[in-house]
Design a protein around this motif. Structure first.
Motif, PDB file in Angstrom:
ATOM      1  N   ARG A 277      45.779 -23.537   8.699  1.00 47.52           N
ATOM      2  CA  ARG A 277      45.855 -24.578   9.726  1.00 47.52           C
ATOM      3  C   ARG A 277      46.970 -25.543   9.365  1.00 47.52           C
ATOM      4  NH1 ARG A 277      40.568 -23.521   8.970  1.00 47.52           N
ATOM      5  NH2 ARG A 277      40.408 -24.978   7.254  1.00 47.52           N
TER       6      ARG A 277
ATOM      7  N   ARG B  25      31.442 -18.369   7.603  1.00 46.77           N
ATOM      8  CA  ARG B  25      32.268 -19.098   8.577  1.00 46.77           C
ATOM      9  C   ARG B  25      33.708 -19.060   8.076  1.00 46.77           C
ATOM     10  NH1 ARG B  25      28.576 -22.441   6.388  1.00 46.77           N
ATOM     11  NH2 ARG B  25      30.369 -23.603   5.583  1.00 46.77           N
ATOM     12  N   ILE B  26      34.497 -18.167   8.671  1.00 42.19           N
ATOM     13  CA  ILE B  26      35.825 -17.905   8.120  1.00 42.19           C
ATOM     14  C   ILE B  26      36.924 -18.226   9.130  1.00 42.19           C
ATOM     15  CG2 ILE B  26      37.332 -16.124   7.146  1.00 42.19           C
ATOM     16  CD1 ILE B  26      34.861 -14.814   5.963  1.00 42.19           C
TER      17      ILE B  26
ATOM     18  N   ASN C  70      34.532 -27.022  15.417  1.00 38.68           N
ATOM     19  CA  ASN C  70      33.923 -28.161  14.728  1.00 38.68           C
ATOM     20  C   ASN C  70      34.198 -29.518  15.386  1.00 38.68           C
ATOM     21  OD1 ASN C  70      36.620 -28.512  14.013  1.00 38.68           O
ATOM     22  ND2 ASN C  70      36.104 -29.307  11.989  1.00 38.68           N
TER      23      ASN C  70
ATOM     24  N   ILE D 119      29.989 -25.982  14.258  1.00 34.84           N
ATOM     25  CA  ILE D 119      29.833 -26.045  12.800  1.00 34.84           C
ATOM     26  C   ILE D 119      30.197 -27.395  12.194  1.00 34.84           C
ATOM     27  CG2 ILE D 119      30.227 -23.548  12.547  1.00 34.84           C
ATOM     28  CD1 ILE D 119      33.081 -24.222  11.579  1.00 34.84           C
TER      29      ILE D 119
ATOM     30  N   LYS E 139      38.856 -23.374  15.087  1.00 35.78           N
ATOM     31  CA  LYS E 139      39.308 -24.772  15.191  1.00 35.78           C
ATOM     32  C   LYS E 139      40.807 -24.885  14.920  1.00 35.78           C
ATOM     33  CE  LYS E 139      38.279 -25.889  10.384  1.00 35.78           C
ATOM     34  NZ  LYS E 139      37.298 -26.421   9.439  1.00 35.78           N
TER      35      LYS E 139
ATOM     36  N   THR F  29      36.714 -19.149   3.802  1.00 30.43           N
ATOM     37  CA  THR F  29      37.785 -18.256   3.342  1.00 30.43           C
ATOM     38  C   THR F  29      37.846 -18.118   1.812  1.00 30.43           C
ATOM     39  OG1 THR F  29      39.134 -18.546   5.298  1.00 30.43           O
ATOM     40  CG2 THR F  29      40.296 -17.941   3.282  1.00 30.43           C
TER      41      THR F  29
ATOM     42  N   MET G 208      22.348 -24.235   6.281  1.00 28.57           N
ATOM     43  CA  MET G 208      23.795 -24.156   6.119  1.00 28.57           C
ATOM     44  C   MET G 208      24.232 -25.110   5.025  1.00 28.57           C
ATOM     45  SD  MET G 208      26.770 -26.049   6.969  1.00 28.57           S
ATOM     46  CE  MET G 208      28.001 -26.190   8.240  1.00 28.57           C
TER      47      MET G 208
HETATM   48  C1  LIG Z   1      36.911 -25.203   8.847  1.00 29.49           C
HETATM   49  C2  LIG Z   1      35.540 -24.816   8.476  1.00 29.49           C
HETATM   50  C3  LIG Z   1      35.264 -23.526   7.998  1.00 29.49           C
HETATM   51  C4  LIG Z   1      36.326 -22.453   7.793  1.00 29.49           C
HETATM   52  O1  LIG Z   1      37.243 -22.805   6.806  1.00 29.49           O
HETATM   53  P1  LIG Z   1      38.315 -21.764   6.234  1.00 29.49           P
HETATM   54  O2  LIG Z   1      38.580 -22.245   4.867  1.00 29.49           O
HETATM   55  O3  LIG Z   1      39.504 -21.864   7.125  1.00 29.49           O
HETATM   56  O4  LIG Z   1      37.742 -20.403   6.259  1.00 29.49           O
HETATM   57  C5  LIG Z   1      33.945 -23.226   7.699  1.00 29.49           C
HETATM   58  N1  LIG Z   1      32.954 -24.131   7.865  1.00 29.49           N
HETATM   59  C6  LIG Z   1      33.184 -25.363   8.320  1.00 29.49           C
HETATM   60  C7  LIG Z   1      32.040 -26.295   8.476  1.00 29.49           C
HETATM   61  C8  LIG Z   1      34.478 -25.753   8.649  1.00 29.49           C
HETATM   62  O5  LIG Z   1      34.697 -26.987   9.105  1.00 29.49           O
END
Ligand SMILES: *Cc1c(COP(=O)(O)O)cnc(C)c1O
Length: 224
Positions: free
Chosen positions: A220, A211-212, A46, A67, A25, A196, A151
């Motif tokens: 970002r 989810r990284i 997302n 996500i 994203k 992260t 999740m």
């Molecule tokens: C943005 C996001 C992530 C990843 O976030 P990071 O901190 O950049 O790794 C994971 N899950 C969801 C639902 C997100 O919106």
């Protein structure tokens, strides 16, 4: 910044059974392609609009995971493109995914999103509402969605102990649902937790999908 080096570093830190969803994203298709060339095939987005703009510019064998919070009126746009939806936070949404998936003859893997954080803003179900739905005839009628797990997102805090407790809560929700509804369904096996900043704790608490984003793509510029 070398995205491939970041990717390899993250992969090296994951146990083999943990699947990496590279959260792309806000990042451009060029960056996604760089990681694709390094072998990564699973990416997460997302926002519906951003996802459908990127999709046609990228290889078709990418496994796309959605996500973010998903509005029912946007389901139709992503169902033909997406492999897995992590953020099923209502049954209305699940029924809509099923309906649209039937139209395009697909079966979408879905995870129930649970509210585990100590923050009001996060979406999610609770164990009671999920159990009620999974016992209902309405659920049995769904043929084009497959529930593969749960999740959740932990509170954004430095307090590692709180984060651990919240992940443990998700793990226990997973165990309860599996025990009650999925004993004979081997596809219900995923616990999507860890980003992260907190994925090492998530893995210790039983995560099977992380989810990284930032650790791979860099920070970002916008907060989402
Ligand atoms: C943005 C996001 C992530 C990843 O976030 P990071 O901190 O950049 O790794 C994971 N899950 C969801 C639902 C997100 O919106």
């Amino acid at each position: 910044m070398d995205l491939k080096v970041n990717l390899l570093q993250v992969l090296k830190s994951l146990p083999e059974i943990v699947k990496l969803v590279a959260v792309s994203k806000t990042h451009p298709v060029e960056d996604i392609l760089e990681l694709y060339d390094a072998g990564q095939r699973v990416f997460g987005e997302n926002r519906v609009q951003e996802f459908i703009e990127k999709y046609p510019k990228l290889p078709t064998d990418i496994e796309w995971h959605f996500i973010g919070h998903l509005q029912t009126n946007k389901v139709k746009q992503i169902v033909p493109l997406v492999h897995t939806i992590h953020s099923v936070d209502s049954f209305k949404l699940l029924k809509e995914i099923d309906k649209e998936a039937a139209k395009v003859q697909r079966c979408i893997s879905c995870l129930f999103e649970f509210h585990i954080a100590d923050e009001d803003s996060k979406f999610g179900l609770n164990l009671n509402s999920a159990s009620e739905f999974l016992s209902s005839p309405e659920y049995f009628a769904l043929k084009n969605v497959q529930i593969i797990g749960v999740m959740g997102m932990a509170t954004f805090t430095d307090d590692h102990n709180q984060v651990r407790i919240e992940f443990r809560k998700l793990r226990s929700i997973f165990d309860s649902l599996r025990q009650a509804f999925f004993v004979s369904d081997k596809r219900f096996k995923e616990i999507s937790m860890g980003m992260t900043l907190d994925y090492p704790i998530a893995i210790e608490e039983g995560s099977t999908m992380v989810r990284i984003g930032s650790a791979i793509f860099g920070e970002r510029t916008s907060i989402r």
